[in-house]
Design an enzyme around this catalytic site. Structure first.
Site, short mmCIF file in Angstrom:
data_model
loop_
_atom_site.label_atom_id
_atom_site.label_comp_id
_atom_site.label_asym_id
_atom_site.label_seq_id
_atom_site.Cartn_x
_atom_site.Cartn_y
_atom_site.Cartn_z
N SER A 135 0.55 -1.73 -0.02
CA SER A 135 0.22 0.00 -0.22
C SER A 135 0.95 1.53 -0.40
O SER A 135 0.64 2.38 -0.46
CB SER A 135 -0.57 -0.10 1.34
OG SER A 135 -0.38 0.15 2.63
N HIS A 151 -5.16 -4.99 -1.77
CA HIS A 151 -5.71 -3.75 -2.58
C HIS A 151 -4.85 -4.40 -3.61
O HIS A 151 -5.43 -3.49 -4.83
CB HIS A 151 -3.69 -3.06 -2.28
CG HIS A 151 -4.13 -1.84 -0.49
ND1 HIS A 151 -4.26 -1.03 -0.65
CD2 HIS A 151 -3.28 -2.54 0.61
CE1 HIS A 151 -4.03 -0.19 0.87
NE2 HIS A 151 -3.64 -1.30 0.92
N LYS A 200 -12.07 -2.02 0.39
CA LYS A 200 -10.85 -0.47 -0.77
C LYS A 200 -11.94 -0.48 -1.37
O LYS A 200 -13.26 -0.66 -2.28
CB LYS A 200 -9.72 -1.91 -0.31
CG LYS A 200 -8.97 -1.21 0.84
CD LYS A 200 -7.50 -1.32 0.43
CE LYS A 200 -6.97 -1.12 1.88
NZ LYS A 200 -7.61 -2.14 3.55
#
Length: 415
Positions: free
Chosen positions: A207, A235, A265
């Site tokens: 990240s 992610h 996310k």
């Protein structure tokens, strides 16, 4: 002599003021800055402590969110959450093992397993809980962990009591060397390395650096030494092949025993998940304390994630994200900025902590939000601006971000 019940002992509490002052002096103190909505643009409030925040009068472009596909305010996702709240309830009301297991949870898990190419999946209340619960439930003897793995992986290793061996970031050769060293040491000690349970753990997309783990090479090393592989796709979930992650992009479903991720996310919701074999999921249902002793994921969150995953798989939203990523990276690099990584996360390397803070402030003054990331989050001398586009940014938004970087960079003197 016995103490009087009214005697006062020395204060054995905590000097919070001094700790906060230290953070302030080192430019490390963080503050909350509420926004009116989670989307590609919004109105932000100045940090207000415990007071009621007042929103700024200027709307800002957001290039700092993990809402990669921009689905938090998608009507279809919101409708799914509303329908689940109206039909099932706003909360699960109990642990999944008591009465908190619903058809909404099962539908999400079915879709996750299908996307990840596994037999089963299990939804957790957060990605953090998924990592900690999974590692501790497995009870590995040794964990081989990437140097830059997420804090939840690090905490899972600590809580499991396993010996943790750290290998160099995204370096399969370093991992292989650590595996060989551990094997040789066991033999020198007169032990059979096969008597130990080994787990290799890595994020797929990191990240703060935007780097992508070399999963194929990691699987090659794991199979040579008999270790299991666990990949956190926090992610990456929703962004790669068929709405999956890097595991799916590289066709490694049969070589990665444990796939994790978040729903918070790209999938525009809240919670985490683990995908793998039926036996793995049954073990976690029984032995993952962060699952057993947590109230089930809220049904509206589960329904929102299901709809977001469906959209990620069956629309052009992923392609729009990657187009914005390419446009933004090309523009920043053409100005002379160094952009790290090879994913949707675009860390603009600045180096000096104060320069990074000044650049972030300059960008913010031009109504673009992209935060400075500095030590101890990243190593000294590698402070950066973490830039992340969304699929819902249009061309003008990307141009606006680039123009803010150019003007602020010239003002600060980093261009």
């Amino acid at each position: 002599m016995a103490l009087s019940p009214f005697s006062r002992m020395a204060d054995r509490g905590f000097d919070l003021e001094e700790r906060l002052e230290t953070l302030e002096e080192n430019d490390l103190k963080r503050s909350l800055s509420p926004v009116d909505r989670v989307a590609e643009r919004g109105y932000f409030a100045e940090p207000s402590g415990g007071d009621l925040p007042v929103l700024d009068s200027a709307e800002a472009l957001v290039f700092a969110s993990n809402n990669y596909l921009g689905l938090t305010d998608d009507q279809r996702v919101q409708d799914a959450a509303r329908q689940a709240a109206a039909t099932v309830g706003t909360g699960a009301g109990a642990s999944r093992l008591v009465t908190g297991d619903t058809m909404v949870h099962r539908d999400l898990e079915r879709l996750l397993a299908e996307t990840k190419g596994t037999e089963r999946a299990l939804a957790f209340s957060s990605g953090y809980a998924a990592n900690v619960g999974t590692i501790t439930a497995l009870e590995p003897d040794v964990v081989f962990s990437d140097k830059l793995n997420h804090a939840s992986i690090i905490d899972g290793c600590r809580l499991s009591g396993a010996e943790t061996v750290v290998y160099d970031h995204c370096d399969a050769a370093s991992l292989r060397s650590k595996l060989a060293e551990r094997t040789d040491q066991a033999r020198r000690d007169g032990r059979d390395p096969a008597d130990e349970a080994w787990l290799i753990v890595t994020d797929s997309v990191f990240s703060m650096d935007g780097t992508v783990a070399p999963l194929t090479a990691i699987c090659d090393a794991a199979e040579e030494y008999g270790a299991w592989v666990m990949v956190d796709e926090a992610h990456a979930t929703g962004l790669y092949a068929n709405g999956g992650g890097v595991v799916q992009a590289e066709g490694l479903e049969d070589r990665v025993q444990i796939q994790l991720g978040t729903l918070s996310k790209a999938l525009a919701s809240q919670g985490g998940y683990v995908a793998g074999s039926t036996e793995l999921i049954e073990l976690l249902i029984n032995d993952a304390r962060s699952f057993v002793f947590s109230t089930g994921l809220a049904p509206p969150a589960a329904a929102a994630a299901s709809e977001a995953l469906h959209i990620a798989r069956h629309s052009d939203v992923r392609e729009r994200l990657w187009e914005n990523v390419a446009h933004l990276r090309d523009g920043l690099e053409s100005m002379g900025f160094e952009v790290l990584g090879s994913s949707q996360i675009l860390p603009v390397l600045v180096g000096d902590r104060q320069d990074a803070l000044a650049l972030a402030d300059g960008i913010r003054e031009r109504d673009v939000v992209a935060p400075a990331i500095r030590p101890p989050t990243v190593p000294e001398g590698t402070s950066r601006i973490r830039v992340v586009p969304m699929a819902t940014h249009d061309q003008d938004d990307v141009i606006g971000c680039l123009e803010a970087f150019r003007a602020a960079g010239e003002e600060v003197g980093v261009l």
